[in-house]
Design a protein around this motif. Structure first.
Motif, short mmCIF file in Angstrom:
data_model
loop_
_atom_site.label_atom_id
_atom_site.label_comp_id
_atom_site.label_asym_id
_atom_site.label_seq_id
_atom_site.Cartn_x
_atom_site.Cartn_y
_atom_site.Cartn_z
N ARG A 106 76.66 54.64 8.02
CA ARG A 106 76.91 56.04 8.41
C ARG A 106 75.96 57.06 7.79
N LEU A 107 75.50 56.78 6.55
CA LEU A 107 74.78 57.81 5.79
C LEU A 107 73.28 57.54 5.80
N PRO A 108 72.53 58.24 6.64
CA PRO A 108 71.10 57.92 6.77
C PRO A 108 70.29 58.13 5.49
N LYS A 109 70.75 58.99 4.58
CA LYS A 109 69.96 59.18 3.35
C LYS A 109 70.15 58.01 2.37
N LEU A 110 71.20 57.25 2.56
CA LEU A 110 71.44 56.10 1.68
C LEU A 110 70.45 55.00 2.04
N CYS A 111 69.54 54.70 1.12
CA CYS A 111 68.47 53.75 1.42
C CYS A 111 69.03 52.35 1.66
N GLU A 112 68.38 51.61 2.57
CA GLU A 112 68.85 50.26 2.88
C GLU A 112 68.33 49.30 1.81
N SER A 113 68.95 49.41 0.66
CA SER A 113 68.55 48.59 -0.47
C SER A 113 69.80 48.40 -1.34
#
Ligand code: SF4
Length: 458
Positions: free
Chosen positions: A260-267
């Motif tokens: 949901r949260l685009p600022k949360l990096c996919e890491s």
């Protein structure tokens, strides 16, 4: 005003604590010395996680004391942090040249204790008592270090850990979990963004336990997910990361936050420690291999391409060859992008130190070597797979290894080095990956887009 030199051992939490102490001293008029040779105050911020780290800090202080006491008897010498907390006055009994011992809940009192010592009001200070509210005192930042603006910053959201893994000394040196309030964290985050920070990493010993006692679950969202949402709302912030979480904190609400949260990096850094359920139980980790694999699967479904790293311990007491093989098979199955490997080191007062089946050093060394080779082989493959792809990086500054080049980080937390310049610092740019080295990627400068891209997704 006097100058101070701080040397830091151990983890990112210690780095952050040292930065906050340095910022506190600078605000009081102290200057920061580049080396101990020129400093009026020398502080070692210590780590207790492995015996080696404690021995290094003790040896360093012995050498510093021998050197400075002869030439500059007025220099103030101090231990801060985890070893200071766990050993307290014993450090002064062992090294009488030490003037100051400051525990993990007292970093904010360093300046006042130094004032007393430098003014001759006190000869020695040992301050390791617990202090209510100390979790909210790690606040100051040195964003202009090296005369250049930082674009990333760590924000301490909590202190302590209640998990009591049987190998870990942290609950004894950092105390029970204590969390800052969401408004306090948001105020610090907004201040950082106003000073030019683009990426914030939320920091704690076990961040996924954030606010468990203080904030009730709301609409199925844990306190930590509520905090992530609030940080996500900071205007001007581009990226959010956090470390270190615990696998048991990866409920569906957190997995959903990744989607949901685009600022949360996919890491995600998900410390697994072992692939064997028997060893995980002995470690008191609170999850099984199956549960761990389920979390990885859900995360990869929520954010394809997510970068996954871990911590692993080899040679835990009683670890058999079959247990170790399970760790090897878990690494093959998950295919981590990065893994930090530790040989088990007994820590005093922890349950594992007294367990039967302590393994000889050569067995730990041999397993360490085999696991390291596998981790490198898997990571190399994953890094190689990125060659030819376009990806977004946040440019952090000159590369540490080659300052003539610039360096940035992908959203899945991989370093990319490219032929850029200062004008790129702090910008989100798109690069094509042309080459993969050992845990470093290289981007082609010709296709570098100097304009900030608006969509922060990869
Ligand atoms: S979760 Fe376990 S390993 Fe991590 S800090 Fe707490 S006790 Fe130590």
């Amino acid at each position: 005003m006097p100058s101070v030199y701080i040397k830091t051992y151990g983890c990112q939490m210690n780095e952050r604590d040292s930065e906050a102490v340095a910022a506190q001293l600078v605000a009081k008029g102290y200057s920061l010395a580049r080396s101990e040779a020129a400093a009026d105050v020398i502080l070692l911020n210590t780590c207790s996680v492995r015996d080696l780290a404690e021995q290094k800090a003790l040896r360093k202080m012995e050498n510093v004391a021998a050197e400075t006491r002869r030439k500059r008897p007025g220099v103030v010498l101090g231990f801060l942090g985890c070893m200071a907390q766990s050993r307290g006055r014993e450090l002064i009994d062992r090294l009488p040249d030490v003037d100051l011992v400051i525990g993990t809940q007292k970093f904010h009192r360093v300046a006042e204790h130094l004032d007393d010592l430098l003014a001759g009001r006190r000869d020695q200070v040992v301050d390791v008592a617990a202090e209510e509210g100390s979790e909210a005192t790690i606040r100051g930042h040195l964003l202009d270090g090296n005369a250049r603006k930082s674009v990333t910053a760590f924000v301490s959201i909590m202190q302590g850990c209640n998990q009591y893994c049987t190998f870990c000394i942290v609950p004894y040196t950092r105390g029970e979990e204590r969390s800052r309030s969401i408004p306090d964290i948001i105020a610090e985050g907004a201040e950082l963004v106003a000073r030019g920070v683009k990426e914030i990493t939320l920091l704690g010993q076990i961040v996924t336990s954030y606010g468990k006692r203080e904030l009730p679950v709301q609409n199925g969202k844990s306190a930590f997910v509520q905090l992530l949402e609030a940080v996500h709302g900071i205007e001007g912030l581009e990226r959010i990361r956090f470390t270190s979480p615990h696998p048991k904190g990866y409920g569906d609400d957190l997995v959903d936050a990744y989607a949901r949260l685009p600022k949360l990096c996919e890491s995600a850094h998900l410390p697994v420690q072992s692939g064997s359920d028997r060893v995980l139980k002995l470690m008191h980790r609170g999850y099984t291999r199956r549960r761990y694999l389920e979390i990885i699967e859900k995360l990869r479904r929520a954010r394809p391409g997510i970068g996954i790293s871990t911590d692993l311990i080899v040679g835990f007491p009683g670890e058999t060859e079959a247990d170790f093989e399970e760790t090897l098979s878990l690494v093959r199955e998950v295919e981590f992008d990065q893994a930090y490997l530790f040989k088990y080191s007994p820590r005093r007062d922890t349950p594992a130190a007294g367990m039967a089946g302590q393994l000889p050093q050569p067995v730990k060394e041999e397993r360490n070597q085999r696991l390291l080779e596998l981790i490198n082989e898997v990571a190399q493959r994953r890094y190689q797979n990125l060659v030819g792809r376009r990806t977004q990086i946040l440019v952090e500054g000159p590369s540490k290894k080659n300052p003539a080049r610039m360096s940035g980080r992908t959203r899945c937390n991989k370093i990319v080095v490219f032929e850029g310049s200062e004008r790129h610092r702090g910008r989100l740019v798109e690069v094509e990956i042309t080459r993969a080295g050992s845990f470093t990627l290289y981007g082609d400068p010709e296709i570098l887009n100097p304009e900030p891209i608006t969509d922060s997704r990869p």
